[in-house]
Write an enzyme that holds these catalytic residues in place. Structure first.
Site, PDB file in Angstrom:
ATOM      1  N   GLY A  34      -0.811   7.681 -14.064  1.00 33.11           N
ATOM      2  CA  GLY A  34       0.001   8.366 -12.975  1.00 33.11           C
ATOM      3  C   GLY A  34       1.349   8.627 -13.135  1.00 33.11           C
ATOM      4  O   GLY A  34       1.843   8.242 -14.113  1.00 33.11           O
ATOM      5  N   THR A  59      -6.477  11.223 -10.427  1.00 33.00           N
ATOM      6  CA  THR A  59      -5.204  11.886 -10.053  1.00 33.00           C
ATOM      7  C   THR A  59      -4.210  11.863 -11.072  1.00 33.00           C
ATOM      8  O   THR A  59      -3.257  12.615 -11.180  1.00 33.00           O
ATOM      9  CB  THR A  59      -4.557  11.375  -8.633  1.00 33.00           C
ATOM     10  OG1 THR A  59      -4.264   9.989  -8.731  1.00 33.00           O
ATOM     11  CG2 THR A  59      -5.491  11.422  -7.354  1.00 33.00           C
ATOM     12  N   GLY A  60      -4.365  10.836 -12.002  1.00 32.44           N
ATOM     13  CA  GLY A  60      -3.496  10.712 -13.134  1.00 32.44           C
ATOM     14  C   GLY A  60      -4.038  11.564 -14.306  1.00 32.44           C
ATOM     15  O   GLY A  60      -5.002  12.097 -14.142  1.00 32.44           O
ATOM     16  N   ASP A  80     -13.071   3.303 -12.450  1.00 32.98           N
ATOM     17  CA  ASP A  80     -12.595   3.180 -11.097  1.00 32.98           C
ATOM     18  C   ASP A  80     -12.340   1.792 -10.897  1.00 32.98           C
ATOM     19  O   ASP A  80     -12.933   0.849 -11.081  1.00 32.98           O
ATOM     20  CB  ASP A  80     -13.738   3.883 -10.029  1.00 32.98           C
ATOM     21  CG  ASP A  80     -13.445   3.566  -8.549  1.00 32.98           C
ATOM     22  OD1 ASP A  80     -12.424   3.140  -8.349  1.00 32.98           O
ATOM     23  OD2 ASP A  80     -14.488   4.103  -7.937  1.00 32.98           O
ATOM     24  N   LEU A  96      -1.202  -0.095  -9.096  1.00 34.17           N
ATOM     25  CA  LEU A  96      -0.676   1.113  -8.643  1.00 34.17           C
ATOM     26  C   LEU A  96      -1.582   2.032  -8.190  1.00 34.17           C
ATOM     27  O   LEU A  96      -1.145   3.290  -7.747  1.00 34.17           O
ATOM     28  CB  LEU A  96       0.475   1.890  -9.739  1.00 34.17           C
ATOM     29  CG  LEU A  96       1.612   0.746 -10.324  1.00 34.17           C
ATOM     30  CD1 LEU A  96       2.070   1.495 -11.301  1.00 34.17           C
ATOM     31  CD2 LEU A  96       2.561   0.305  -9.056  1.00 34.17           C
ATOM     32  N   TYR A 168      -4.814   7.223   4.234  1.00 37.84           N
ATOM     33  CA  TYR A 168      -3.660   6.377   3.150  1.00 37.84           C
ATOM     34  C   TYR A 168      -2.863   5.309   3.976  1.00 37.84           C
ATOM     35  O   TYR A 168      -2.765   4.204   3.379  1.00 37.84           O
ATOM     36  CB  TYR A 168      -2.885   7.777   2.929  1.00 37.84           C
ATOM     37  CG  TYR A 168      -2.071   7.229   1.865  1.00 37.84           C
ATOM     38  CD1 TYR A 168      -2.256   7.054   0.539  1.00 37.84           C
ATOM     39  CD2 TYR A 168      -0.728   7.322   2.217  1.00 37.84           C
ATOM     40  CE1 TYR A 168      -1.301   6.565  -0.406  1.00 37.84           C
ATOM     41  CE2 TYR A 168       0.427   6.910   1.156  1.00 37.84           C
ATOM     42  CZ  TYR A 168       0.282   6.588   0.085  1.00 37.84           C
ATOM     43  OH  TYR A 168       0.988   6.213  -0.909  1.00 37.84           O
ATOM     44  N   GLN A 185      -3.604 -18.212   1.778  1.00 34.97           N
ATOM     45  CA  GLN A 185      -4.732 -19.061   1.739  1.00 34.97           C
ATOM     46  C   GLN A 185      -4.859 -19.493   0.031  1.00 34.97           C
ATOM     47  O   GLN A 185      -5.092 -20.803   0.194  1.00 34.97           O
ATOM     48  CB  GLN A 185      -6.247 -18.034   1.808  1.00 34.97           C
ATOM     49  CG  GLN A 185      -7.411 -18.782   2.268  1.00 34.97           C
ATOM     50  CD  GLN A 185      -8.524 -18.039   2.761  1.00 34.97           C
ATOM     51  OE1 GLN A 185      -8.135 -17.024   3.530  1.00 34.97           O
ATOM     52  NE2 GLN A 185      -9.640 -18.302   2.420  1.00 34.97           N
TER      53      GLN A 185
END
Ligand code: UDP
Length: 334
Positions: A34, A59-60, A80, A96, A168, A185
């Site tokens: 990206g 999208t990249g 993914d 990112l 988003y 934690q």
């Protein structure tokens, strides 16, 4: 071949960031193809890291890293992050991956939520198993339509949880909560920069992926109308990519950033109409500025308070909008 504008900017970043902590380290970068991810990869590869890039190219763009993935210390995995599995040992995770363009994420709200929620869970688990620090790209959108300008990290936000931008905003807010839970934690080393509007070479200008700034440049250079939404009085504070990346890498390298949420952005606030006029002026285009309806829930003002960033890393973004625009326009024109 890497072009001169990017090469020069990378040199500027490396003058400020001492990247020794990355030398010979195995670093996983999600979203590495990206806009911001590819710049981060350029830097840490130069610092001597062995980089695994995970990107589904939704999208990249492979073009952003095609020269880099030919290098022996770089591996590209098209996947993914929501289904990504690895038994490899990583020393650092830079997470990112995400859908950042409002038009694009609103067209894919479920994927946008999944990437932030499921993807961040998977990355947090991987960081925990590897006992590796994780730096996560959060966003100024966690503040929503902010009531405080400039906005400090202590502001809790004004977000419509069921509005068009919620996929988003709420996704990123969930991811922040997830990482803070891992910190509490398990004591995980988490670092959470909230990135404000960034721009520069490699910011997409096309279709749903285009942002106001890159679209305006493209419209000006191709003599199309410049499409301002609303009356153009809404503001944003645009941070040039080399400044954004310097801020992110300083936060990745300084222990003071562990467990912290930190604004990364430029404090020079401009209206969108001023931005359109500046681009018209610099490009000397014949394009006209035309006005379209303002999208629902579009934040009215956005400007970071960068006091915390300055305190933690003793530095703040400083490339003026005019200078950054000139470089970006030159890059787009070439
Ligand atoms: N905008 C605009 N014309 C466009 C695209 C966006 O006037 O073609 C506006 C958008 O409504 C917002 C601002 O410009 O007020 C910044 O948009 P950007 O795409 O950078 O995303 P945002 O900052 O809203 O996440």
């Amino acid at each position: 071949m890497m072009d001169d504008i990017i090469r020069k900017d990378l040199e500027d970043i490396k003058e400020i960031v001492k990247g020794d902590i990355f030398t010979n380290k195995k670093v996983l970068v999600t979203g590495g193809a990206g806009f911001i991810g590819s710049w981060i990869c350029d830097c840490i590869i130069d610092f001597g890291a062995q980089v695994t890039v995970v990107d589904d190219l939704s999208t990249g763009k492979i073009k952003n890293i095609e020269q880099r993935i030919k290098q022996v210390q770089v591996r590209f995995v098209q996947a993914d992050i929501c289904t990504f599995k690895s038994d490899e040992k990583f020393d650092f995770i830079i997470h990112l991956a995400g859908h950042a363009s409002p038009d694009e994420y609103q067209a894919h709200p479920i994927e946008t939520l999944q990437t932030s929620a499921v993807g961040t869970f998977i990355m947090a688990e991987l960081a925990r198993k590897n006992d590796a620090p994780i730096l996560f790209s959060s966003t100024s959108e966690t503040y929503g339509d902010t009531e405080i300008i400039p906005t400090p990290e202590t502001y809790w936000g004004n977000v419509n949880p069921i509005g068009p931008r919620s996929c988003y905003d709420e996704g990123k807010r969930f991811a922040e909560a997830m990482l803070m839970a891992y910190r509490k934690q398990y004591g995980l080393d988490v670092r959470v920069p909230r990135i404000f509007n960034s721009y520069g070479p490699r910011l997409r200008e096309d279709g749903l992926y285009g942002r106001a700034l890159s679209r305006f440049i493209n419209q000006a250079l191709t003599k199309q109308n410049i499409t301002v939404y609303g009356d153009g009085k809404q503001t944003r504070s645009f941070c040039y990519i080399s400044d954004t990346v310097t801020g992110l890498l300083l936060l990745a390298t300084k222990a003071e950033a562990i467990g912290e949420v930190v604004n990364v952005g430029n404090t020079q606030e401009v209206t969108i109409l001023e931005l359109a006029q500046k681009i018209k002026e610099i490009t000397k285009t014949e394009s006209d500025i035309v006005f379209y309806p303002l999208p629902k829930d579009d934040p009215k003002r956005r400007c970071p308070d960068t006091t915390k960033l300055e305190k933690i890393v003793a530095w703040k973004p400083k490339i003026e909008l005019d200078e950054g625009l000139k470089k970006t326009i030159k890059w787009f024109a070439e």
